[in-house]
Scaffold this motif. Structure first.
Motif, PDB file in Angstrom:
ATOM      1  N   SER A  21      42.348  48.436  23.807  1.00 19.16           N
ATOM      2  CA  SER A  21      43.273  47.377  24.252  1.00 19.16           C
ATOM      3  C   SER A  21      42.787  46.777  25.562  1.00 19.16           C
ATOM      4  O   SER A  21      42.527  47.503  26.522  1.00 19.16           O
ATOM      5  CB  SER A  21      44.680  47.953  24.477  1.00 19.16           C
ATOM      6  N   THR A  22      42.676  45.469  25.592  1.00 23.90           N
ATOM      7  CA  THR A  22      42.259  44.759  26.810  1.00 23.90           C
ATOM      8  C   THR A  22      43.184  43.554  26.992  1.00 23.90           C
ATOM      9  O   THR A  22      43.809  43.090  26.026  1.00 23.90           O
ATOM     10  CB  THR A  22      40.819  44.211  26.673  1.00 23.90           C
ATOM     11  N   PRO A  23      43.246  43.012  28.201  1.00 23.39           N
ATOM     12  CA  PRO A  23      44.006  41.780  28.400  1.00 23.39           C
ATOM     13  C   PRO A  23      43.498  40.661  27.486  1.00 23.39           C
ATOM     14  O   PRO A  23      44.293  39.872  26.974  1.00 23.39           O
ATOM     15  CB  PRO A  23      43.753  41.455  29.875  1.00 23.39           C
ATOM     16  N   GLU A  24      42.192  40.616  27.244  1.00 26.24           N
ATOM     17  CA  GLU A  24      41.620  39.559  26.383  1.00 26.24           C
ATOM     18  C   GLU A  24      42.132  39.699  24.945  1.00 26.24           C
ATOM     19  O   GLU A  24      42.439  38.704  24.287  1.00 26.24           O
ATOM     20  CB  GLU A  24      40.083  39.634  26.394  1.00 26.24           C
ATOM     21  N   ALA A  46      45.938  50.291  37.552  1.00 22.07           N
ATOM     22  CA  ALA A  46      45.190  49.620  36.472  1.00 22.07           C
ATOM     23  C   ALA A  46      46.152  48.918  35.507  1.00 22.07           C
ATOM     24  O   ALA A  46      45.858  47.825  35.008  1.00 22.07           O
ATOM     25  CB  ALA A  46      44.323  50.632  35.725  1.00 22.07           C
ATOM     26  N   VAL A  47      47.316  49.539  35.267  1.00 21.82           N
ATOM     27  CA  VAL A  47      48.304  48.903  34.376  1.00 21.82           C
ATOM     28  C   VAL A  47      48.770  47.589  35.006  1.00 21.82           C
ATOM     29  O   VAL A  47      48.812  46.542  34.336  1.00 21.82           O
ATOM     30  CB  VAL A  47      49.511  49.848  34.126  1.00 21.82           C
ATOM     31  N   ALA A  48      49.082  47.636  36.312  1.00 22.35           N
ATOM     32  CA  ALA A  48      49.524  46.414  37.001  1.00 22.35           C
ATOM     33  C   ALA A  48      48.424  45.350  36.926  1.00 22.35           C
ATOM     34  O   ALA A  48      48.709  44.162  36.677  1.00 22.35           O
ATOM     35  CB  ALA A  48      49.861  46.733  38.457  1.00 22.35           C
ATOM     36  N   GLY A  49      47.166  45.766  37.102  1.00 27.68           N
ATOM     37  CA  GLY A  49      46.042  44.824  37.043  1.00 27.68           C
ATOM     38  C   GLY A  49      45.920  44.191  35.660  1.00 27.68           C
ATOM     39  O   GLY A  49      45.700  42.980  35.529  1.00 27.68           O
ATOM     40  N   GLN A  50      46.086  45.016  34.614  1.00 25.95           N
ATOM     41  CA  GLN A  50      45.968  44.473  33.246  1.00 25.95           C
ATOM     42  C   GLN A  50      47.117  43.506  32.936  1.00 25.95           C
ATOM     43  O   GLN A  50      46.919  42.506  32.251  1.00 25.95           O
ATOM     44  CB  GLN A  50      45.946  45.615  32.222  1.00 25.95           C
ATOM     45  N   ALA A  54      48.686  41.639  35.124  1.00 23.07           N
ATOM     46  CA  ALA A  54      48.417  40.398  35.865  1.00 23.07           C
ATOM     47  C   ALA A  54      47.348  39.566  35.152  1.00 23.07           C
ATOM     48  O   ALA A  54      47.500  38.342  34.989  1.00 23.07           O
ATOM     49  CB  ALA A  54      47.973  40.735  37.286  1.00 23.07           C
ATOM     50  N   LEU A  55      46.304  40.228  34.710  1.00 22.36           N
ATOM     51  CA  LEU A  55      45.211  39.495  34.040  1.00 22.36           C
ATOM     52  C   LEU A  55      45.698  38.875  32.726  1.00 22.36           C
ATOM     53  O   LEU A  55      45.375  37.731  32.397  1.00 22.36           O
ATOM     54  CB  LEU A  55      44.027  40.444  33.804  1.00 22.36           C
ATOM     55  N   THR A  56      46.506  39.638  31.988  1.00 17.04           N
ATOM     56  CA  THR A  56      47.011  39.107  30.714  1.00 17.04           C
ATOM     57  C   THR A  56      47.873  37.874  30.971  1.00 17.04           C
ATOM     58  O   THR A  56      47.789  36.873  30.233  1.00 17.04           O
ATOM     59  CB  THR A  56      47.802  40.193  29.942  1.00 17.04           C
ATOM     60  N   LYS A  57      48.674  37.934  32.044  1.00 20.05           N
ATOM     61  CA  LYS A  57      49.529  36.780  32.367  1.00 20.05           C
ATOM     62  C   LYS A  57      48.695  35.567  32.789  1.00 20.05           C
ATOM     63  O   LYS A  57      49.142  34.427  32.653  1.00 20.05           O
ATOM     64  CB  LYS A  57      50.539  37.160  33.462  1.00 20.05           C
ATOM     65  N   GLU A  58      47.490  35.833  33.310  1.00 24.92           N
ATOM     66  CA  GLU A  58      46.604  34.696  33.635  1.00 24.92           C
ATOM     67  C   GLU A  58      46.032  34.075  32.369  1.00 24.92           C
ATOM     68  O   GLU A  58      45.693  32.896  32.335  1.00 24.92           O
ATOM     69  CB  GLU A  58      45.423  35.172  34.499  1.00 24.92           C
ATOM     70  N   LEU A  59      45.895  34.898  31.324  1.00 22.57           N
ATOM     71  CA  LEU A  59      45.221  34.433  30.104  1.00 22.57           C
ATOM     72  C   LEU A  59      46.174  33.836  29.070  1.00 22.57           C
ATOM     73  O   LEU A  59      45.735  33.216  28.107  1.00 22.57           O
ATOM     74  CB  LEU A  59      44.443  35.597  29.469  1.00 22.57           C
ATOM     75  N   THR A  60      47.468  34.100  29.236  1.00 23.90           N
ATOM     76  CA  THR A  60      48.433  33.537  28.273  1.00 23.90           C
ATOM     77  C   THR A  60      49.791  33.329  28.936  1.00 23.90           C
ATOM     78  O   THR A  60      50.164  34.086  29.839  1.00 23.90           O
ATOM     79  CB  THR A  60      48.602  34.454  27.030  1.00 23.90           C
ATOM     80  N   VAL A  61      50.499  32.311  28.463  1.00 25.01           N
ATOM     81  CA  VAL A  61      51.888  32.132  28.918  1.00 25.01           C
ATOM     82  C   VAL A  61      52.853  32.713  27.879  1.00 25.01           C
ATOM     83  O   VAL A  61      54.065  32.709  28.072  1.00 25.01           O
ATOM     84  CB  VAL A  61      52.232  30.632  29.148  1.00 25.01           C
ATOM     85  N   GLU A  62      52.296  33.211  26.773  1.00 24.49           N
ATOM     86  CA  GLU A  62      53.117  33.743  25.686  1.00 24.49           C
ATOM     87  C   GLU A  62      53.580  35.169  26.027  1.00 24.49           C
ATOM     88  O   GLU A  62      52.934  35.862  26.821  1.00 24.49           O
ATOM     89  CB  GLU A  62      52.312  33.774  24.376  1.00 24.49           C
ATOM     90  N   PRO A  63      54.673  35.610  25.390  1.00 21.16           N
ATOM     91  CA  PRO A  63      55.146  36.978  25.657  1.00 21.16           C
ATOM     92  C   PRO A  63      54.212  38.056  25.088  1.00 21.16           C
ATOM     93  O   PRO A  63      53.527  37.822  24.084  1.00 21.16           O
ATOM     94  CB  PRO A  63      56.508  37.021  24.955  1.00 21.16           C
ATOM     95  N   LEU A  90      56.291  48.624  35.667  1.00 22.70           N
ATOM     96  CA  LEU A  90      56.880  47.729  34.656  1.00 22.70           C
ATOM     97  C   LEU A  90      58.177  47.089  35.149  1.00 22.70           C
ATOM     98  O   LEU A  90      58.541  46.007  34.698  1.00 22.70           O
ATOM     99  CB  LEU A  90      57.104  48.502  33.349  1.00 22.70           C
ATOM    100  N   VAL A  91      58.835  47.750  36.063  1.00 21.24           N
ATOM    101  CA  VAL A  91      60.041  47.150  36.666  1.00 21.24           C
ATOM    102  C   VAL A  91      59.617  46.054  37.658  1.00 21.24           C
ATOM    103  O   VAL A  91      60.237  44.982  37.719  1.00 21.24           O
ATOM    104  CB  VAL A  91      60.903  48.238  37.354  1.00 21.24           C
ATOM    105  N   ASP A  92      58.530  46.332  38.389  1.00 18.27           N
ATOM    106  CA  ASP A  92      58.056  45.351  39.390  1.00 18.27           C
ATOM    107  C   ASP A  92      57.276  44.194  38.755  1.00 18.27           C
ATOM    108  O   ASP A  92      57.126  43.132  39.365  1.00 18.27           O
ATOM    109  CB  ASP A  92      57.148  46.038  40.421  1.00 18.27           C
ATOM    110  N   ASN A  93      56.712  44.441  37.577  1.00 21.36           N
ATOM    111  CA  ASN A  93      55.891  43.411  36.893  1.00 21.36           C
ATOM    112  C   ASN A  93      56.412  43.271  35.467  1.00 21.36           C
ATOM    113  O   ASN A  93      55.780  43.713  34.511  1.00 21.36           O
ATOM    114  CB  ASN A  93      54.414  43.841  36.832  1.00 21.36           C
TER     115      ASN A  93
END
Ligand code: FMN
Length: 346
Positions: A15-18, A41-45, A47-56, A104-107
């Protein structure tokens, strides 16, 4: 509630943000896998996923279980003797579970799914408070009943065909760790037990398989192995190569101490009967051995997790696989409708 196709969380690299963002941007839904990662690392992933998509999209977390009292020394000795790599420290860990809930509560993400057990009502309330839906993986009607008590938005029903770890709440020490139901049987039994939307997982690699579980009453299908070979996935090269082979799959707790479906290699053959039911201690013990094997290019001591139907997994980018599965699913449904009622399709 969810698109019909869900890319499963796949901890350990795939599983990757991409992959998750690619699924979301292609009209499907994806889960990041928080298992084994640090909270940072979870917070980083996320954030990166949110940069790559606006979808849920969602994030999956392992619920820590009771610490096993099994004796680990014999397995430790065998690993030391046979593999020439010092096994890792077999200390029990909670996989940073409380800190991951905080992340997950903070992000906040659209959905938080849980595997290996049921989260506390407090954690569920906190996640709900930041707008997340809650999904719990179950493998039996009994687990479904227990999961339903905290009022999840949906259950993910995992059949025994599924790749990697079984989502069972308690490992009874038998080869499958708990009663093993095929996906259609599990869906039927769970839907008769609880009144919740069900996501179906296990052995689905073709759009017609997705059509089958939707027909059986699932609201969506969650596929893991079907996406392991996508270029966006972080699957190791030797794992990808093995998916083109002809190995059988089997349940084993040799790698982690918890039953999981893997391609049969020498490690599985030699150690499945010996490995104690002690997750995640055994996972930590075998980690250096698996890492050394990957470095040396030796698939025989790597955990090659895959579902029963891995040989029929589609090839292509995540967007291509999602599109292919969607086309196949629609064709399968049309073909059954036509067969049942030829006149209506004219
Ligand atoms: C390599 C791999 C890693 C997995 N990791 C997770 C995970 O971290 N969390 C989880 O809930 N399920 C995990 N699963 C199981 C999937 O959620 C799902 O049940 C399974 O992939 C369905 O069977 P299939 O692989 O035949 O599609 C994993 C599956 C695979 C193949």
């Amino acid at each position: 509630m969810f698109p019909k196709l869900i890319v499963a969380p796949m901890a350990g690299g795939p599983s990757t943000p991409e992959l998750v963002a690619g699924a979301a941007n292609a009209g499907a839904y994806g889960f990041l896998a928080a298992g084994y990662l640090t909270p940072e690392a979870v917070a980083g992933q996320i954030a990166l996923t949110k940069e790559l998509t606006v979808e849920p999209f969602g994030v999956n977390v392992f619920v820590p279980g009771e610490e096993s009292t099994a004796d680990l020394s014999e397995y430790q000795q065998i690993l030391e003797l046979v593999y020439g790599t010092e096994p890792g420290d077999p200390a029990w860990t909670d996989d940073h579970y409380p800190a991951k809930i905080d992340v997950l509560v903070d992000n906040p993400v659209d959905t938080v799914s849980f595997t290996f057990g049921v989260p506390s009502a407090d954690d569920v309330a906190e996640l709900r408070g930041v707008g997340s839906k809650i999904v719990i993986t179950v493998t039996s009607p009994d687990e479904a009943r227990r999961a339903a008590e905290i009022g999840p938005d949906a259950l993910c029903v995992q059949g025994f065909e599924a790749g990697a770890h079984r989502g069972i709440f308690v490992d009874d020490g038998s080869p499958s760790g708990a009663p093993a139901y095929g996906l259609l049987a599990a869906l039927r039994m769970v839907s008769a037990t609880v009144d919740l939307p069900l996501i179906a997982a296990g052995g689905l690699v073709h759009g017609a398989d997705v059509a089958a579980v939707l027909t059986a009453g699932a609201v969506a299908a969650q596929l893991g192995t079907a996406f392991l070979q996508c270029p966006e996935a972080g699957t190791q090269p030797l794992h990808r190569e093995a998916l083109h082979g002809t190995r059988e799959t089997a349940f084993t707790r040799a790698f982690s101490g918890r039953p999981a479906r893997a391609l049969v290699n020498r490690f599985v053959e030699a150690n499945s009967a010996l490995a104690p039911a002690a997750y995640p201690q055994v996972n930590s013990m075998t980690k250096p051995i698996r890492a050394a094997a990957a470095k040396e290019g030796d698939p025989e001591a790597m955990s090659l997790y895959a579902g029963q139907t891995y040989a029929y997994a589609p090839q292509g980018t995540v967007a291509e696989v999602v599109a292919l599965l969607d086309t196949q699913m629609r064709a399968a449904i049309r073909s059954v409708a036509t067969a049942l009622d030829p006149a209506s399709q004219k």
